[in-house]
Write a protein that holds these residues in place. Sequence first.
Motif, PDB file in Angstrom:
ATOM      1  N   ARG A  16      -5.014 -15.734  -9.840  1.00  0.00           N
ATOM      2  CA  ARG A  16      -4.047 -15.183  -8.911  1.00  0.00           C
ATOM      3  C   ARG A  16      -3.592 -13.803  -9.365  1.00  0.00           C
ATOM      4  O   ARG A  16      -3.659 -13.469 -10.551  1.00  0.00           O
ATOM      5  CB  ARG A  16      -2.845 -16.102  -8.742  1.00  0.00           C
ATOM      6  CG  ARG A  16      -1.962 -16.201  -9.976  1.00  0.00           C
ATOM      7  CD  ARG A  16      -0.832 -17.191  -9.772  1.00  0.00           C
ATOM      8  NE  ARG A  16       0.122 -17.107 -10.878  1.00  0.00           N
ATOM      9  CZ  ARG A  16       1.425 -17.235 -10.761  1.00  0.00           C
ATOM     10  NH1 ARG A  16       1.952 -17.495  -9.578  1.00  0.00           N
ATOM     11  NH2 ARG A  16       2.223 -17.129 -11.802  1.00  0.00           N
ATOM     12  N   GLU A  27       2.648 -14.055  -4.832  1.00  0.00           N
ATOM     13  CA  GLU A  27       1.321 -14.281  -5.393  1.00  0.00           C
ATOM     14  C   GLU A  27       0.244 -14.278  -4.327  1.00  0.00           C
ATOM     15  O   GLU A  27       0.502 -14.521  -3.152  1.00  0.00           O
ATOM     16  CB  GLU A  27       1.260 -15.599  -6.160  1.00  0.00           C
ATOM     17  CG  GLU A  27       1.313 -16.821  -5.282  1.00  0.00           C
ATOM     18  CD  GLU A  27       1.098 -18.124  -6.034  1.00  0.00           C
ATOM     19  OE1 GLU A  27       0.892 -18.111  -7.251  1.00  0.00           O
ATOM     20  OE2 GLU A  27       1.143 -19.170  -5.360  1.00  0.00           O
ATOM     21  N   THR A  29      -3.617 -16.054  -4.345  1.00  0.00           N
ATOM     22  CA  THR A  29      -4.477 -16.930  -5.142  1.00  0.00           C
ATOM     23  C   THR A  29      -5.922 -16.869  -4.658  1.00  0.00           C
ATOM     24  O   THR A  29      -6.194 -16.552  -3.506  1.00  0.00           O
ATOM     25  CB  THR A  29      -3.981 -18.388  -5.100  1.00  0.00           C
ATOM     26  OG1 THR A  29      -4.013 -18.858  -3.745  1.00  0.00           O
ATOM     27  CG2 THR A  29      -2.561 -18.507  -5.648  1.00  0.00           C
TER      28      THR A  29
END
Length: 95
Positions: A16, A27, A29
């Motif tokens: 990530r 974030e 990922t």
Amino acid sequence: MEGATITREDGPSGGRWVLVRDGIEAEMTYSKLGTTTIIVDHTGVPDAFRGQGAGLALAERMIADMRAEGLRVIALCPFVKAQARKHPEWADVVE
């Protein structure tokens, strides 16, 4: 996004990108698909960052990293798909 840092956590099967500002994280990922492609599957931006460009900052860092590494991206994440449509210059990276 001013005052934020973006780092990358890369593991054997995925990882990530993490944007942090004032102790709050956003974030993006991904999972690895072989040695030449990643699948970006999720972008998570907390309400505190909404409308401030956190998601785009993560996407731009991802594109820069993948270009530098010569990797391709499959965008399963709806946000990255939408941004790729707005940024045709990403076509060399995003399938």
